[in-house]
Design an enzyme around this catalytic site. Structure first.
Site, PDB file in Angstrom:
ATOM      1  N   ALA A  11      38.416  37.686  34.400  1.00 50.47           N
ATOM      2  CA  ALA A  11      37.940  36.380  33.942  1.00 50.47           C
ATOM      3  C   ALA A  11      37.479  36.428  32.491  1.00 50.47           C
ATOM      4  O   ALA A  11      36.580  35.705  32.088  1.00 50.47           O
ATOM      5  CB  ALA A  11      36.797  35.913  34.833  1.00 50.47           C
ATOM      6  N   ARG A  17      43.667  26.341  26.490  1.00 52.10           N
ATOM      7  CA  ARG A  17      44.207  25.002  26.759  1.00 52.10           C
ATOM      8  C   ARG A  17      43.241  24.078  27.504  1.00 52.10           C
ATOM      9  O   ARG A  17      43.492  22.885  27.616  1.00 52.10           O
ATOM     10  CB  ARG A  17      45.526  25.127  27.533  1.00 52.10           C
ATOM     11  CG  ARG A  17      46.687  25.467  26.617  1.00 52.10           C
ATOM     12  CD  ARG A  17      47.992  25.365  27.349  1.00 52.10           C
ATOM     13  NE  ARG A  17      48.222  26.532  28.200  1.00 52.10           N
ATOM     14  CZ  ARG A  17      49.010  26.525  29.265  1.00 52.10           C
ATOM     15  NH1 ARG A  17      49.617  25.410  29.635  1.00 52.10           N
ATOM     16  NH2 ARG A  17      49.181  27.617  29.978  1.00 52.10           N
ATOM     17  N   LYS A  24      36.348  28.962  31.429  1.00 50.55           N
ATOM     18  CA  LYS A  24      37.315  28.310  32.324  1.00 50.55           C
ATOM     19  C   LYS A  24      36.968  28.440  33.797  1.00 50.55           C
ATOM     20  O   LYS A  24      37.047  27.477  34.558  1.00 50.55           O
ATOM     21  CB  LYS A  24      38.722  28.855  32.062  1.00 50.55           C
ATOM     22  CG  LYS A  24      39.752  28.228  32.981  1.00 50.55           C
ATOM     23  CD  LYS A  24      41.187  28.486  32.549  1.00 50.55           C
ATOM     24  CE  LYS A  24      41.613  29.896  32.660  1.00 50.55           C
ATOM     25  NZ  LYS A  24      43.050  30.069  32.373  1.00 50.55           N
ATOM     26  N   ASN A 169      55.672  37.330  38.891  1.00 50.50           N
ATOM     27  CA  ASN A 169      54.457  38.072  39.203  1.00 50.50           C
ATOM     28  C   ASN A 169      53.283  37.088  39.255  1.00 50.50           C
ATOM     29  O   ASN A 169      53.057  36.318  38.328  1.00 50.50           O
ATOM     30  CB  ASN A 169      54.227  39.105  38.085  1.00 50.50           C
ATOM     31  CG  ASN A 169      52.899  39.809  38.229  1.00 50.50           C
ATOM     32  OD1 ASN A 169      52.423  40.046  39.337  1.00 50.50           O
ATOM     33  ND2 ASN A 169      52.304  40.152  37.089  1.00 50.50           N
ATOM     34  N   ASN A 386       4.245   2.748  45.296  1.00 47.15           N
ATOM     35  CA  ASN A 386       3.800   4.092  45.676  1.00 47.15           C
ATOM     36  C   ASN A 386       3.292   4.886  44.501  1.00 47.15           C
ATOM     37  O   ASN A 386       2.741   5.958  44.674  1.00 47.15           O
ATOM     38  CB  ASN A 386       4.944   4.850  46.372  1.00 47.15           C
ATOM     39  CG  ASN A 386       6.186   4.918  45.516  1.00 47.15           C
ATOM     40  OD1 ASN A 386       6.467   4.007  44.726  1.00 47.15           O
ATOM     41  ND2 ASN A 386       6.946   5.989  45.658  1.00 47.15           N
TER      42      ASN A 386
HETATM   43  C1  UD1 Z   1      49.763  37.485  33.504  1.00 50.00           C
HETATM   44  C2  UD1 Z   1      50.767  38.571  33.876  1.00 50.00           C
HETATM   45  C3  UD1 Z   1      52.110  37.936  34.269  1.00 50.00           C
HETATM   46  C4  UD1 Z   1      51.910  36.939  35.397  1.00 50.00           C
HETATM   47  C5  UD1 Z   1      50.823  35.933  35.023  1.00 50.00           C
HETATM   48  C6  UD1 Z   1      50.474  35.076  36.216  1.00 50.00           C
HETATM   49  C7  UD1 Z   1      50.236  40.539  32.521  1.00 50.00           C
HETATM   50  C8  UD1 Z   1      50.561  41.304  31.310  1.00 50.00           C
HETATM   51  N1  UD1 Z   1      50.952  39.446  32.723  1.00 50.00           N
HETATM   52  O1  UD1 Z   1      50.276  36.810  32.400  1.00 50.00           O
HETATM   53  O2  UD1 Z   1      53.028  38.909  34.660  1.00 50.00           O
HETATM   54  O3  UD1 Z   1      53.108  36.276  35.690  1.00 50.00           O
HETATM   55  O4  UD1 Z   1      49.624  36.597  34.609  1.00 50.00           O
HETATM   56  O5  UD1 Z   1      49.619  34.049  35.815  1.00 50.00           O
HETATM   57  O6  UD1 Z   1      49.342  40.930  33.275  1.00 50.00           O
HETATM   58  N2  UD1 Z   1      42.498  38.322  31.219  1.00 50.00           N
HETATM   59  C9  UD1 Z   1      41.414  39.108  30.879  1.00 50.00           C
HETATM   60  N3  UD1 Z   1      41.452  39.829  29.742  1.00 50.00           N
HETATM   61  C10 UD1 Z   1      42.531  39.832  28.920  1.00 50.00           C
HETATM   62  C11 UD1 Z   1      43.634  39.026  29.256  1.00 50.00           C
HETATM   63  C12 UD1 Z   1      43.589  38.288  30.420  1.00 50.00           C
HETATM   64  O7  UD1 Z   1      40.406  39.135  31.601  1.00 50.00           O
HETATM   65  O8  UD1 Z   1      42.490  40.543  27.895  1.00 50.00           O
HETATM   66  C13 UD1 Z   1      42.444  37.538  32.445  1.00 50.00           C
HETATM   67  C14 UD1 Z   1      42.476  36.061  32.221  1.00 50.00           C
HETATM   68  O9  UD1 Z   1      41.170  35.524  32.128  1.00 50.00           O
HETATM   69  C15 UD1 Z   1      43.204  35.541  33.447  1.00 50.00           C
HETATM   70  C16 UD1 Z   1      44.106  36.694  33.829  1.00 50.00           C
HETATM   71  O10 UD1 Z   1      43.580  37.828  33.215  1.00 50.00           O
HETATM   72  O11 UD1 Z   1      42.327  35.294  34.519  1.00 50.00           O
HETATM   73  C17 UD1 Z   1      45.538  36.451  33.396  1.00 50.00           C
HETATM   74  O12 UD1 Z   1      45.549  36.254  32.027  1.00 50.00           O
HETATM   75  P1  UD1 Z   1      46.667  35.364  31.336  1.00 50.00           P
HETATM   76  O13 UD1 Z   1      46.491  35.431  29.872  1.00 50.00           O
HETATM   77  O14 UD1 Z   1      46.690  34.035  31.991  1.00 50.00           O
HETATM   78  O15 UD1 Z   1      47.946  36.186  31.796  1.00 50.00           O
HETATM   79  P2  UD1 Z   1      49.405  36.015  31.273  1.00 50.00           P
HETATM   80  O16 UD1 Z   1      49.566  36.767  30.022  1.00 50.00           O
HETATM   81  O17 UD1 Z   1      49.754  34.607  31.331  1.00 50.00           O
END
Ligand code: UD1
Ligand code: CA
Length: 461
Positions: A11, A17, A24, A169, A386
């Protein structure tokens, strides 16, 4: 005793966005922060450790989630999902398995997660994947000719053939903690986003001959994440629809399942009917045969059997006895307790008031900090005064009293059993039982009085 279970919730990400100052995962779905939905599912698995990786938004997230049993790992800066899980490693119980969840994916069922954990306990890597009509942006699941999962390629790193893959994934996976930590140590950021990808461990695993077993959710909704306000609203409607379906299955009639919002827990008896646009918050209990009219808001209320709540009522922290009739346009504030067959009518506000069997407060009244006995009739426009500007005082109205319309009861004051108050009374002293008490200026008629006329009418030609 099975080996330890760790759950890591990611998280730390920015949630750009959402365009919000609030982290979030603190945005609410059905009145509850996203991360609390994830924690509720996690709790079902009875893990030994829960670790939340946080970063963007700073201490606001740990401050908002009041759970002394979870540990917090700060990820600063945020260098990718693999880097995020690395920050959690020092907090994990050694050995056993680790399940990785996202704080912004709120609806995954505990059954689905349990299945992943079971596979991981057998030594394989459990990966939650899903087929998507539009896989844009997601990591793609690359399989070999035998159909086995080989690796995950991120959208931004994918070639045109890989981009055509529609199995994606979800990000949710489980595996042995020992293997996870070993592979995390070997991650690099040599990719299109210069990030440490958690997903790279899948390729490492298979190249070492480890088994990756893909699992699938019951539906796409289980793995939907929230990245924007649009997705938030969409997921809310989806979830509310799901709650409405469950209510109908249990025998509740809904005038329109698309116009109902439950932000908490709603428990219903048999043959309950709920009209359109009602909101239920906190813990709400509706007894057998309760009817809730359109546009009502009920928060933390217990409603007895056979009660009718007419449209446009707002009820909060109140208890309503059997066969009572409430509204339309009634407001019950905290501490209100109504016995059986009480009638509370339109434009009536009750606060911290206990009202006895079959008493009626039917029109335009404020009754606060009051004890009202049985079979009392409170006339239109009655007000308990009251509050003296500094302290609150109680009004006591005993059984079978009759309060005339437009009466002010200046508390502390008691109306005795069977007493009658004349209309328009300002009661400042106790009214004795069984007698008529009134305070009223004497009515008089002024003989020969003429109504004034306008000056302009007096002008003559
Ligand atoms: C990630 C996956 C992707 C998958 C997608 C599903 C990787 C490299 N990619 O992509 O394969 O299809 O999720 O939604 O894992 N977060 C952190 N620290 C960070 C980056 C992210 O805590 O440095 C957390 C975010 O808060 C979020 C989650 O990890 O809850 C996913 O991060 P997000 O940036 O949405 O992942 P994607 O790159 O979209
Ligand atoms: Ca995402």
């Amino acid at each position: 005793m099975s080996s330890p279970l760790n759950i890591v919730i990611l998280a730390a990400g920015k949630g750009t966005r959402m365009k919000s100052d609030l982290p979030k995962v603190l945005h609410t779905l059905a009145g509850t922060p996203l991360v609390e939905h994830v924690l509720a599912a996690a709790d079902q698995l009875e893990p030994d450790r829960i670790c939340i990786v946080y970063g963007h938004g700073g201490e606001r997230l740990p401050a908002a989630v009041k759970r002394p049993d979870i540990t917090w790992a700060l990820q600063e800066p945020q260098l990718g999902t693999g880097h995020a899980v690395q920050q959690a490693v020092p907090h994990l119980a050694e050995g056993g398995v680790t399940l990785i969840l996202y704080g912004d994916v709120p609806l995954t069922r505990p059954e689905t997660l349990g299945q992943l954990v079971m596979i991981a306990r057998e030594g394989a890597i459990a990966l939650l994947t899903v087929q998507m009509a539009n896989p844009t942006g997601y990591g793609r699941i690359v399989r070999n000719a035998q159909g086995q999962v080989v690796r995950i390629v991120e959208h931004k790193d994918a070639g045109s053939e890989e981009l055509a893959i529609d199995e994606v994934n979800t990000g949710i996976l489980a595996l042995e903690t020992r293997k996870l930590t070993a592979w995390l140590d070997r991650l690099t950021n040599a990719n299109a986003q210069a990030e440490y990808y958690l997903t790279d461990i899948i390729g490492m695993a298979t190249s070492e001959g480890e088994r990756v077993i893909p699992c699938h959710p019951a539906g796409e909704w289980e793995v939907l994440g929230v990245n924007s306000r649009h997705q938030m609203a969409e997921l809310e409607r989806y979830y509310q629809r799901h709650l409405a379906e469950a209510l109908m299955t249990r025998g509740v009639s809904l005038a329109d399942p698309a116009r109902l919002d439950i932000r908490g827990h709603l428990e219903c008896g048999r043959d309950v009917h709920i009209d359109i646009n009602c909101i239920f918050e906190g813990q709400v209990l509706l007894g057998d045969g309760v009817k809730v009219g359109a546009h009502c808001v009920l928060r933390d209320v217990e409603v007895g059997p056979g009660v009718e709540i007419k449209p446009f009522c707002h009820l909060e922290s109140a208890r309503i006895g059997a066969r009572a009739v409430i509204g339309p346009y009634a407001r019950l504030r905290p501490g209100t307790a109504l016995d059986d067959e009480v009638h509370v009518g339109n434009f009536v506000e009750l606060k911290n008031a206990q009202v006895g069997f079959n008493s009626k407060i039917n029109h335009l009244s404020y009754v606060g900090d009051a004890t009202v006995g049985r079979k009392v009739n409170v006339g239109a426009g009655t007000i308990t005064c009251n509050y003296d500007g500094a302290n609150k005082h109680r009004t006591i109205i005993e059984d079978e009293a009759f309060i005339g319309s437009d009466t002010q009861l200046v508390a502390p004051v008691t109306v005795g059993r069977g007493a009658t108050l004349g209309a328009g009374t300002t009661l400042t002293k106790d009214a004795p039982a069984d007698q008529l008490t009134l305070s009223r200026a004497k009515q008089m008629t002024v003989p020969g009085w003429k109504r004034p006329t306008k000056n302009s009418d007096k002008v003559t030609k």
